[in-house]
Every structure is written in structure tokens, then in C-alpha cells.
Design an enzyme around this catalytic site. Structure first.
Site, mmCIF file in Angstrom:
data_model
loop_
_atom_site.group_PDB
_atom_site.id
_atom_site.type_symbol
_atom_site.label_atom_id
_atom_site.label_comp_id
_atom_site.label_asym_id
_atom_site.label_seq_id
_atom_site.Cartn_x
_atom_site.Cartn_y
_atom_site.Cartn_z
ATOM 1 N N SER A 249 -6.871 -6.215 -4.101
ATOM 2 C CA SER A 249 -6.007 -5.051 -3.894
ATOM 3 C C SER A 249 -5.882 -4.127 -5.110
ATOM 4 O O SER A 249 -5.635 -2.935 -4.955
ATOM 5 C CB SER A 249 -4.617 -5.494 -3.432
ATOM 6 O OG SER A 249 -4.037 -6.392 -4.359
ATOM 7 N N GLU B 151 10.176 5.595 -3.642
ATOM 8 C CA GLU B 151 10.778 4.511 -4.407
ATOM 9 C C GLU B 151 9.651 3.769 -5.109
ATOM 10 O O GLU B 151 8.522 3.774 -4.628
ATOM 11 C CB GLU B 151 11.532 3.548 -3.474
ATOM 12 C CG GLU B 151 10.676 2.454 -2.817
ATOM 13 C CD GLU B 151 9.622 2.977 -1.829
ATOM 14 O OE1 GLU B 151 9.797 4.100 -1.322
ATOM 15 O OE2 GLU B 151 8.628 2.270 -1.578
ATOM 16 N N LYS C 216 -2.969 1.490 -2.920
ATOM 17 C CA LYS C 216 -1.806 2.304 -2.554
ATOM 18 C C LYS C 216 -2.143 3.782 -2.325
ATOM 19 O O LYS C 216 -1.507 4.453 -1.539
ATOM 20 C CB LYS C 216 -0.715 2.179 -3.619
ATOM 21 C CG LYS C 216 -0.065 0.803 -3.586
ATOM 22 C CD LYS C 216 1.296 0.807 -4.211
ATOM 23 C CE LYS C 216 2.034 -0.491 -3.952
ATOM 24 N NZ LYS C 216 1.527 -1.614 -4.781
#
Ligand SMILES: *Cc1c(COP(=O)(O)O)cnc(C)c1O
Length: 400
Positions: A380, A114, A92
Site C-alpha cells: 500500500s 481529516e 491514498k
């Protein structure tokens, strides 16, 4: 010329999916982004700073690791793209670094985001601290209770965490609150969306920031095997940002199988699932037309997955197009299959993977693999955040 799967058209459509379905009040914000994002991302000074930050702050390139014991077990060659080794523990940060540099160049002083499990909130709070920008993270009241360690991280990094108290008090409601905030702050605020979802240009912008994953993979595979191309790439899909990054530079290579793995939760027909392509229908969610889990009269269905990062009732429009066009193969793994895969990887490779990533590994059991295959899995994120879930599993199965 054949059209590329990578790029949307000028209005942000990938085939029938995408676009910008937004209230009138958001037009100034979204149009500013639409008209400036490509020009800014292509500036030499932007590219230079993005590359430097990825190298010196995030720790890129992330390794491409040949998983020897996993390969022996599946009788094929398996490589892991180690996004778990990035600063803050997942892919991310690639996107939040890109978006904070963009926000700076747009002259924005205030950042909103968010978050569901808190991973995107932490990645956003991190880059705001780095740049000295105000950071407000919207998070469902229920998620704030469930994800206390990430809430504490955001606080320590100086972010303000605001509870979304409407609806189911989870990610979808936090997203609605963030959009409301953005409407009320049309000039000084940038909204950092955490996946390849939202109105155009977010899906394209986030995919471009995450595409560093497949860009590096091609070079690393060439150095290791003499060929830039794997035969299969596999990634889990929540909104679809790590998958978009893993697939990006392989999308127009017809010889590479693109395999996306969604969360089946307790099972596809259990009513507790998050497998959007298996269960959803075309519809509009959070600003773009995609595939959405919904009732016959169009109410969004509450998703379920053991992994908070995959617990989303939609997918990005790029993935909806890969599914509808047949370019992508969409599989799903249940909560139980994902947990089993996580233990298998831990005990065979010495890597504790995130529950989200575990869904991608679980798909190995559903594929027919041969010795000729070269498989790349996007790892990930790391599993530290999921230890409570893994410990509960060990207690239940007497493995502690
Ligand atoms: C958030 C998250 C995901 C899911 O998000 P995508 O946008 O689908 O990539 C997957 N893995 C990890 C480790 C995450 O933190």
C-alpha cells in the site's frame, strides 16, 4: 440472482453494516452526494479525466511485481501490487484524485479533510494544489507534533493545517472537527474522507475509486500467468481503503481467498491494539454502522498500532460485512511482527515498505501456502515516512 459483495443497497448497507447516521444539519451535504455521485462518476468526461490523471500524474498502472526471493522463501508464488510507487507514495492519491474531480463537478470551492499520520492530508493538499482549491486539513494536536514532516509537506503544498485540541487530540478528534466544519459550510465545501468509512455514499465511492488496484491486477496477472485470478489476495486494514481496492474485483470470485490483516499492536489482549474485528462490537462510528472497539457502555476505546495508518478503532462497513458473512478471513499482526516483516522484505527484495503494508506481509507466516498458490499482496505504501521508527529498531537490536 446472487447478490454481490461489492455493492451496498440503496441506503448504503452491506448486510447489516453501513447506512448514514448523521446529524440533521448534514443532510443537505450528504443527500447531494448520495443523489449525484454515481451519475457523475459514470459521465464519459469524468472517466476520461480520472483515467488521464491516474496515468500521467499518479503514474498508473502501478506494476505487479513477482517477488522472486520472497516466493522462494515461502515456497509459493508471490506478487506485489506496487502502490508504493504512486505519486505521494501510497494508494491514498487514487481516492483524492477521484474526489477532487467530483468536488469540481459539484461546484465546490473549498476542500476539507481529516488526517491522522498526515498521509491522507498530504494526498488531499496535493490534489487541491493541482486544482487551485482552498484546502483545510484537520489534524489532532498530538499528531501535529508526532508527524512534523507531513505537516511541513501540507504547508508547502499551500494547505492550512488546523489542530484538533479536544479528546485524545488524534484522528478521531480531527474527524469530529472536520464534520463540524462541514455542518457550518453546507453549500461551498466538499469533505474528502480518506478511507472506506463515513456515511453512505463514502464507503462505496471510495471503494470504487480504489478498485483500480484490482482492475489492473486482473489484467497484469493474466498477462504474466495466463489466469486473471490469484488464489489469495492480502491487504492491511486501517479503515480499509487499500484492502477494498485490492479485493474489489475478486469479491465475487469464490475461488479467491480474501485476507484482511489488522494491527494487533502490542498484542490482542494487551489493551494496546487496533484489531477491530477481534476486539470490537457492532456500533456506530463517524456516520455508519460497523464494528467498533468500544467499552461495555459504548465509549470508543483508544486504539494502538505502531503504524499511524492502522491506528483506528473501526473499519469500513464493507469489511464488517466480509467479516460477519465469513467471505473475508481476518488476521492480525503485532507491532513486532510487522517490523520484522518490513526488515525481511527490505533485505530480500530491496524494497522499504510502509509499516502499514508490513502487517499484510507479516500474515504470510500465519498462512499455509502451497506451490499451487498465486498470492497477491497490496504493497500500500513506501516506508520513507517510517524511517525514524525503523532506525530506532535498528539501534535497539544493534543492526546499525
Ligand atoms: C493510510 C494508509 C493505510 C491504511 O488505510 P486504509 O484505508 O486501511 O487503506 C495503509 N497503508 C498506507 C501506506 C497508508 O498510508
Amino acid at each position: 440472482m446472487k447478490t454481490s459483495y461489492k455493492l451496498p443497497n440503496k441506503e448504503g448497507y452491506y448486510g447489516k453494516f453501513g447506512g448514514a447516521y448523521i446529524p440533521e444539519m448534514l443532510h443537505p451535504n450528504v443527500e447531494e452526494l448520495q443523489s449525484r455521485y454515481l451519475e457523475i462518476m459514470q459521465e464519459p468526461s469524468f472517466k476520461k479525466e480520472f483515467e488521464e490523471m491516474l496515468r500521467d500524474y499518479v503514474g498508473r498502472p502501478s506494476p505487479l511485481y513477482y517477488a522472486k526471493r520472497l516466493s522462494a522463501h515461502y515456497q509459493t508464488d508471490i506478487y506485489l501490487k506496487r502502490e508504493d510507487l504512486n505519486h505521494t507514495g501510497a494508494h491514498k492519491i487514487n481516492n483524492t484524485i477521484g474526489q477532487i474531480l467530483l468536488a469540481e463537478r459539484l461546484g465546490k470551492k473549498r476542500i476539507i479533510a481529516e488526517t491522522g499520520a498526515g498521509q491522507h492530508g498530504v494526498a488531499t493538499a496535493t490534489v487541491c494544489a493541482l486544482k487551485g482549491l482552498e484546502c483545510i486539513v484537520y489534524m489532532g494536536e498530538k499528531d501535529i507534533e508526532r508527524q512534523a514532516p507531513n505537516v511541513a509537506r501540507m504547508h508547502m503544498l499551500g494547505a492550512k493545517v488546523v489542530a484538533a485540541t479536544s479528546g485524545s487530540k488524534t484522528l478521531k478528534d480531527a474527524t469530529n472537527e472536520a464534520i463540524r466544519d462541514w455542518i457550518n459550510h453546507p453549500t461551498d465545501t466538499h469533505y474528502i474522507i480518506g478511507s472506506v468509512v463515513g456515511p453512505h455514499p463514502y464507503p462505496d465511492m471510495v471503494a470504487r475509486f480504489q478498485s483500480v488496484i484490482s482492475e489492473e491486477t486482473r489484467k497484469q496477472l493474466l498477462a504474466k500467468t495466463g489466469s486473471e485470478l490469484p488464489t489469495k489476495v492480502i491487504a492491511c486494514v486501517g479503515g480499509g481503503s487499500n484492502a477494498a481496492g485490492m479485493f474489489y474485483h475478486f469479491l465475487d470470485e469464490a475461488s479467491v481467498d480474501i485476507i484482511a490483516v489488522e494491527a494487533a499492536g502490542m498484542g490482542l489482549n494487551s489493551g494496546l491494539s487496533a484489531a477491530t474485528t477481534a476486539l470490537g462490537k457492532p456500533g456506530v462510528l463517524h456516520g455508519s454502522r460497523s464494528i467498533v472497539m468500544q467499552t461495555d457502555d459504548g465509549q470508543v476505546v483508544e486504539p494502538h498500532s505502531i503504524s499511524a495508518g492502522l491506528d483506528y478503532p473501526g473499519i469500513g462497513p464493507l469489511h464488517a460485512h466480509l467479516f460477519a458473512s465469513g467471505r473475508g478471513i481476518f488476521l492480525s499482526a503485532t507491532d513486532e511482527e510487522a517490523v520484522r516483516a518490513a526488515f525481511f522484505v527490505a533485505r530480500n527484495e530491496g524494497i522499504i515498505i510502509a509499516l502499514e503494508s508490513a502487517h499484510a506481509f507479516a500474515a504470510l507466516d500465519q498462512l499455509t501456502l502451497s506451490k499451487q498458490d498465486r498470492v497477491v499482496i497490496c504493497l500500500s505504501g513506501r516506508g520513507d515516512k517510517d524511517m525514524a521508527t525503523y532506525m530506532k529498531q535498528m539501534t535497539m537490536t544493534n543492526q546499525l
